[in-house]
Design an enzyme around this catalytic site. Structure first.
Site, PDB file in Angstrom:
ATOM      1  CE1 TYR A 186      -3.449   2.356   1.054  1.00 27.26           C
ATOM      2  CE2 TYR A 186      -2.206   3.002   2.466  1.00 27.26           C
ATOM      3  CZ  TYR A 186      -3.475   3.444   1.413  1.00 27.26           C
ATOM      4  OH  TYR A 186      -4.517   4.083   1.736  1.00 27.26           O
ATOM      5  CG  ASN A 188       0.437   4.203   4.846  1.00 28.62           C
ATOM      6  OD1 ASN A 188       0.603   2.649   4.313  1.00 28.62           O
ATOM      7  ND2 ASN A 188      -0.318   4.180   5.397  1.00 28.62           N
ATOM      8  CE  LYS A 189       0.525  -0.843   5.592  1.00 26.11           C
ATOM      9  NZ  LYS A 189      -0.648  -1.052   5.216  1.00 26.11           N
ATOM     10  CB  THR A 190       8.714  -0.462   3.960  1.00 24.56           C
ATOM     11  OG1 THR A 190       8.441  -2.299   3.897  1.00 24.56           O
ATOM     12  CG2 THR A 190       8.060  -0.390   5.697  1.00 24.56           C
ATOM     13  CB  ILE A 191       8.552  -1.292  -1.218  1.00 23.80           C
ATOM     14  CG1 ILE A 191       7.619  -2.772  -1.141  1.00 23.80           C
ATOM     15  CG2 ILE A 191       9.825  -1.885  -0.309  1.00 23.80           C
ATOM     16  CD1 ILE A 191       8.676  -3.496  -1.707  1.00 23.80           C
TER      17      ILE A 191
END
Ligand SMILES: *Cc1c(COP(=O)(O)O)cnc(C)c1O
Length: 388
Positions: A186, A188-191
């Protein structure tokens, strides 16, 4: 920079020229849905986790991946799945998609991950599965969870939406001895792939079922259909499946984001270390460090006001917003949301650790596009809000 000149958002993706060129390549290729780039992304993902006995199955969200994993495990009406109240609703809603019931339990107050004792106490003869969440990107207590689940035949599906890359006792999350692990890409996730996710499993039957159910219950996916030697027009429907496949446009992003997952983690860890040092003398509870030698993905940096601090969490967030800093809260526990509360008659008293943490917690910006000056600006604003 003056606080009024610019707003520092809570989260921002970092998309580079390589990602953009790869997306353009997908667009120009004429193949925009699931195809060669997704296939390559899946292979690269398994290679990234470093265990060739795993299969990586790309889907259009982690929610889809959790749904597919539980479906493949045969979870259905009459079954119970245990997870924590302190998570995003996606972790639990997928259980309801299948007509099974959710048993929400409290967290360990230090890690905000599922409390193994609470998990054990919530087991009934109908318990089929547990979904630990690696909260903020720090691994849950997996040895304890597996020691409780395995002898009872309870399946373990990890919600690793925050946990790329995370390790637990030296092992990368995704490679542990569980039934499936689900990652989120998603925004805003880390990738990120905009929207997207990866279901990872070592169980061939689970992998096959998830691949079929990911695309309408078709016995072979589009890539196979249009490249294999069997007639390109032929397919079979073996179940009423879902529409959960990842597009090659998203896969193009994923290929390059994955290459940057480690450097991204290093930068976030650097920011977390800067925050930890800057807040050491403040009346706050800082996030728990990972176990010695382990990697924390630092998807979130969650501070908690301690009992001695008079300012409320809401006032704290307002002060930070007034300084132009975006904050968030992870999470409003599920037991406080009308659907979950009413469905299971939940009471805050039954989740004291989650409830107490929720009332005092706020998440600070932590992402790779932050400059050192941005980090310093957050530090200054937090210190000022706490009267420094
Ligand atoms: C983001 C998130 C999800 C859902 O991920 P999607 O890819 O948006 O479906 C699930 N669980 C947790 C803990 C999350 O943070």
């Amino acid at each position: 920079m003056s606080t009024r000149d610019s707003f520092l958002p809570f989260a921002l993706p970092e998309i580079g020229e390589e990602e953009i060129a790869e997306v353009v390549d997908a667009l120009r290729s004429g193949w925009v849905t699931t195809g060669p780039k997704v296939r390559k992304f899946e292979e690269a993902f398994t290679a990234f986790l470093g265990d060739s006995s795993l299969q990586s199955i790309a889907i259009n969200s982690a929610t889809a991946g959790l749904h597919l994993a539980l479906e493949a495990l045969g979870i259905g009406p009459g079954d119970e799945v245990i997870t924590t109240t302190h998570t995003f609703t996606a972790t639990a809603e997928v259980v309801r998609y299948l007509g099974a019931d959710v048993r929400l339990v409290d967290v360990d107050p230090a890690t905000m991950c599922i409390c193994p004792r609470a998990f054990e106490a919530a087991i009934t003869p109908n318990t089929r599965c547990v979904i630990p969440v690696h909260y903020a990107g720090r691994a849950a207590d997996m040895d304890e969870i597996l020691a409780i689940a395995k002898p009872r035949g309870i399946k373990v599906v990890e919600d690793a939406a925050h946990a790329l890359p995370t390790t637990y006792k030296g092992k990368t999350i995704g490679t542990l001895d569980t039934d499936a692990t689900v990652f989120s890409f998603y925004a805003n996730k880390t990738i990120t792939t905009g929207e997207g996710g990866m279901l990872v499993t070592r169980d061939p039957a689970l992998a096959n079922r998830a691949r079929v159910m990911r695309l309408h219950g078709i016995s072979r996916d589009a890539f196979d259909r249009f490249t294999a030697k069997t007639p390109s027009w032929y397919y079979e429907i073996v179940a009423p499946g879902f529409k959960y496949n990842l597009t090659d446009i998203a896969g193009a992003l994923g290929l390059h984001q994955l290459k940057r997952a480690k450097p991204f983690q290093e930068r976030r860890a650097e920011i977390a270390a800067a925050y930890d040092a800057a807040f050491a003398d403040l009346p706050v509870i800082r996030p728990p460090a990972p176990l010695a030698g382990d990697v924390h993905a630092w998807h979130l940096y969650v501070l908690r006001l301690d009992d001695k601090t008079e300012i409320t969490r809401d006032a704290m967030i307002e002060l930070l917003f007034a300084e132009g800093i975006g904050c968030s809260v992870h999470y409003i526990p599920l037991h406080l949301h009308p659907y979950w509360q009413e469905r299971y008659q939940l009471r805050a008293e039954d989740f004291p650790h989650s409830q107490k943490a929720y009332e005092r917690m706020f998440s600070l910006p932590i992402y790779t596009r932050m400059t050192d000056a941005d980090v310093q600006r957050v530090v200054t604003a937090v210190r000022r809000a706490l009267g420094d």
